[in-house]
Write an enzyme that holds these catalytic residues in place. Structure first.
Site, PDB file in Angstrom:
ATOM      1  CD  GLU A 155      -9.384   4.337  -1.605  1.00 36.58           C
ATOM      2  OE1 GLU A 155      -9.955   3.674  -2.478  1.00 36.58           O
ATOM      3  OE2 GLU A 155      -8.225   4.107  -1.245  1.00 36.58           O
ATOM      4  CD  GLU A 169     -11.442  -0.427  -9.231  1.00 36.34           C
ATOM      5  OE1 GLU A 169     -11.992  -1.102  -8.352  1.00 36.34           O
ATOM      6  OE2 GLU A 169     -10.447  -0.809  -9.852  1.00 36.34           O
TER       7      GLU A 169
END
Ligand SMILES: *[C@@H]1O[C@H](CO)[C@@H](O)[C@H](O)[C@H]1NC(C)=O
Ligand SMILES: *[C@@H]1O[C@H](CO)[C@@H](O)[C@H](O)[C@H]1NC(C)=O
Length: 272
Positions: free
Chosen positions: A131, A140
């Site tokens: 991730e 992100e």
């Protein structure tokens, strides 16, 4: 008859409020324990054996495993050392923050046999590595230019704050208002008004990752469904059933590597 109907109606209504289908959660206020069955309260029924979150009683761990002894500094450094020097995560993520967060989740990595513990810990860090690109990213990529990750189905329960975006942040890239809301309530920050806390406070970032894990993933790996089931829980819609084979395989490779480092067989049912 009318009375029974009303009770059924109310309990269905409550069930809907307490557990949105996207995430079963306790979401207790700080100071309350989340019981084995997912209810908030204090005392032995909530904070005793099976307690999932909050100030659980420091009962002897089920299998006596010390997660800190498995997640050594060397193991942690072996992950983050693979991130480029310029990675934001390099000056942020630390093993000590992971250990601090672990204190709030006493059942993480302690279910079943000692080998089961190693497999759960290997699985957790495999997803973290995937991730975040070896703990490179805190937020992100291009998160600020993305959709606000406000799922309108849950805005009554978890209203999105104006101008706030619930894109991926932290070791497991916590996303969506329906996760920030209950994670914040459980951990002790305002997840809907201040989602950036997950990217600014490293202890909170690991707590948010462990919160997500305990709510959504812990039960599938500890019940022997295999690593593949953990992929399904984390990003199944994009990676399982042939939708993202390369991504799925990348997660599996990290998992196999960490199992090897811990000296445990990865088990079967690796794919999804
Ligand atoms: C994180 O937790 C550690 C250990 O509990 C503590 O010493 C440290 O001050 C905390 N860091 C922050 C930023 O709160
Ligand atoms: C992300 O941002 C970079 C630079 O700002 C840009 O080059 C890239 O195309 C963006 N990627 C996506 C998926 O939007």
């Amino acid at each position: 008859m009318a009375g029974t109907g009303m009770i059924l109606f109310i309990s269905l209504l409550l069930a809907g409020i307490i557990s949105p289908s996207a995430s079963q959660n306790c979401g207790c206020s700080p100071g309350l324990c989340c019981s084995e069955y997912g209810y908030c309260g204090t005392g032995n029924d909530y904070c005793g054996p099976g307690c999932q979150q909050g100030p659980c009683q420091a009962s002897p761990p089920a299998n006596g495993v010390s997660v800190a002894d498995i997640v050594t500094q060397q193991f942690f450094d072996g992950i983050i050392s693979q991130a480029d020097g310029g990675c934001p995560g390099k000056g942020f993520y630390t093993r000590s923050a992971f250990l601090d967060a672990l204190g709030s989740y006493p059942s993480f990595g302690r279910a079943g046999t000692a080998d089961d513990s190693k497999r759960e810990i290997a699985a957790f860090f495999a997803h973290v590595t995937h991730e975040t690109g070896h703990l490179c990213f805190i937020e992100e990529k291009n998160g600020t230019s993305q959709d606000d990750y406000c799922d309108k189905r849950y805005t009554q329960q978890y209203p999105c704050a104006p101008g706030k975006k619930y894109y991926g942040r932290g070791p497991l890239q916590l996303s969506w208002n329906y996760n920030y809301g209950p994670a914040g309530r459980s951990i002790g920050f305002d997840g809907l008004n201040n989602p950036e806390t997950v990217a600014n406070d490293v202890n909170t970032s690991f707590k948010a990752a462990l919160w997500f894990w305990m709510e959504n993933v812990h039960s599938v790996i500890t019940s022997g469904q295999g690593f593949g089931a953990t992929i399904r829980r984390i990003n199944g819609a994009y990676e399982c059933d042939g939708k993202g084979v390369d991504l799925m395989n990348a997660r599996i490779r990290y998992y196999q590597d960490y199992c090897k480092q811990f000296g445990v067989a990865p088990g079967d049912k690796l794919t999804c």
